[in-house]
Design an enzyme around this catalytic site. Sequence first.
Site, short mmCIF file in Angstrom:
data_model
loop_
_atom_site.label_atom_id
_atom_site.label_comp_id
_atom_site.label_asym_id
_atom_site.label_seq_id
_atom_site.Cartn_x
_atom_site.Cartn_y
_atom_site.Cartn_z
N HIS A 150 0.85 -1.20 0.00
CA HIS A 150 0.00 0.00 0.00
C HIS A 150 0.89 1.25 0.00
CE1 HIS A 150 -3.11 -2.61 2.31
NE2 HIS A 150 -3.60 -2.42 1.10
N LYS A 185 -18.19 -5.66 7.16
CA LYS A 185 -16.93 -6.41 7.03
C LYS A 185 -16.22 -6.44 8.38
CE LYS A 185 -12.83 -6.67 4.08
NZ LYS A 185 -12.15 -6.13 2.90
N ARG A 225 -1.76 -6.01 -7.90
CA ARG A 225 -0.57 -6.82 -7.62
C ARG A 225 -0.37 -7.91 -8.66
NH1 ARG A 225 -2.61 -8.25 -1.79
NH2 ARG A 225 -4.41 -8.32 -3.14
O1 PNS Z 1 -8.84 -2.76 0.57
P1 PNS Z 1 -10.10 -3.27 -0.05
O2 PNS Z 1 -10.90 -4.08 0.98
O3 PNS Z 1 -9.87 -4.03 -1.32
O4 PNS Z 1 -10.98 -1.98 -0.42
C1 PNS Z 1 -12.25 -2.11 -1.02
C2 PNS Z 1 -13.01 -0.77 -0.97
C3 PNS Z 1 -13.13 -0.29 0.45
C4 PNS Z 1 -12.26 0.26 -1.79
C5 PNS Z 1 -14.43 -1.01 -1.59
O5 PNS Z 1 -15.05 -2.07 -0.94
C6 PNS Z 1 -15.31 0.23 -1.51
O6 PNS Z 1 -15.12 1.16 -2.26
N1 PNS Z 1 -16.27 0.24 -0.56
C7 PNS Z 1 -17.20 1.34 -0.41
C8 PNS Z 1 -18.62 0.94 -0.81
C9 PNS Z 1 -18.84 1.14 -2.30
O7 PNS Z 1 -18.71 2.22 -2.82
N2 PNS Z 1 -19.23 0.05 -2.99
C10 PNS Z 1 -19.56 0.09 -4.41
C11 PNS Z 1 -18.36 -0.12 -5.33
S1 PNS Z 1 -17.70 -1.73 -5.23
#
Ligand code: PNS
Length: 161
Positions: free
Chosen positions: A18, A42, A91
């Site tokens: 990250h 989550k 990745r």
């Molecule tokens: O580190 P991660 O868990 O891969 O991040 C995922 C994240 C938090 C970026 C994604 O789940 C997100 O954007 N969540 C917010 C809810 C949302 O907007 N969902 C719709 C698009 S998938």
Amino acid sequence: MKRVAIYPGSFDPLTNGHRNVIERGVKVFGAVVVAVAHNTSKKTLFTLEERVEILNEIFGGREEVKVDYFEGLLVDYVKKMGTNIVLRGMRTVSDFEYELQMALANKSLSQELETVFMVTDSEFSHISSSVIREVVSLGGSAEKMVPDIVEKKLREKLLKR
Ligand code: PNS
């Protein structure tokens, strides 16, 4: 529109992968907002407050890296921040499907949003938050995979129960 990039994620915990994306994102966009997702459905090892605190300890005092959190839809948060750029790291090919789905879902919710992918440097391509949590919980060292502060917090959380 500003060229600030929003780098969203769970950061449970932040890894050197990250960090690699954040530092390179700063070079491309000038400024990066690291946005910790508050996803109540989550289950995370670290609370939202702990994840934000760790990020602030690492990036505090850096003008070009802002640490923040968001709840709800990412597209709404990005709009609120006055930008349209979402930065995500990629990745391996196994990340692709999930990232593509997310980018397209976000695009359908907000046409002006652009998701920009940065390929994580190869030395970090095997690192994930879940692998790190497992390594430390089983007594291994995550020294080369996370910043020192993260390793310390992981040990406190997973080994001193
Ligand atoms: O580190 P991660 O868990 O891969 O991040 C995922 C994240 C938090 C970026 C994604 O789940 C997100 O954007 N969540 C917010 C809810 C949302 O907007 N969902 C719709 C698009 S998938």
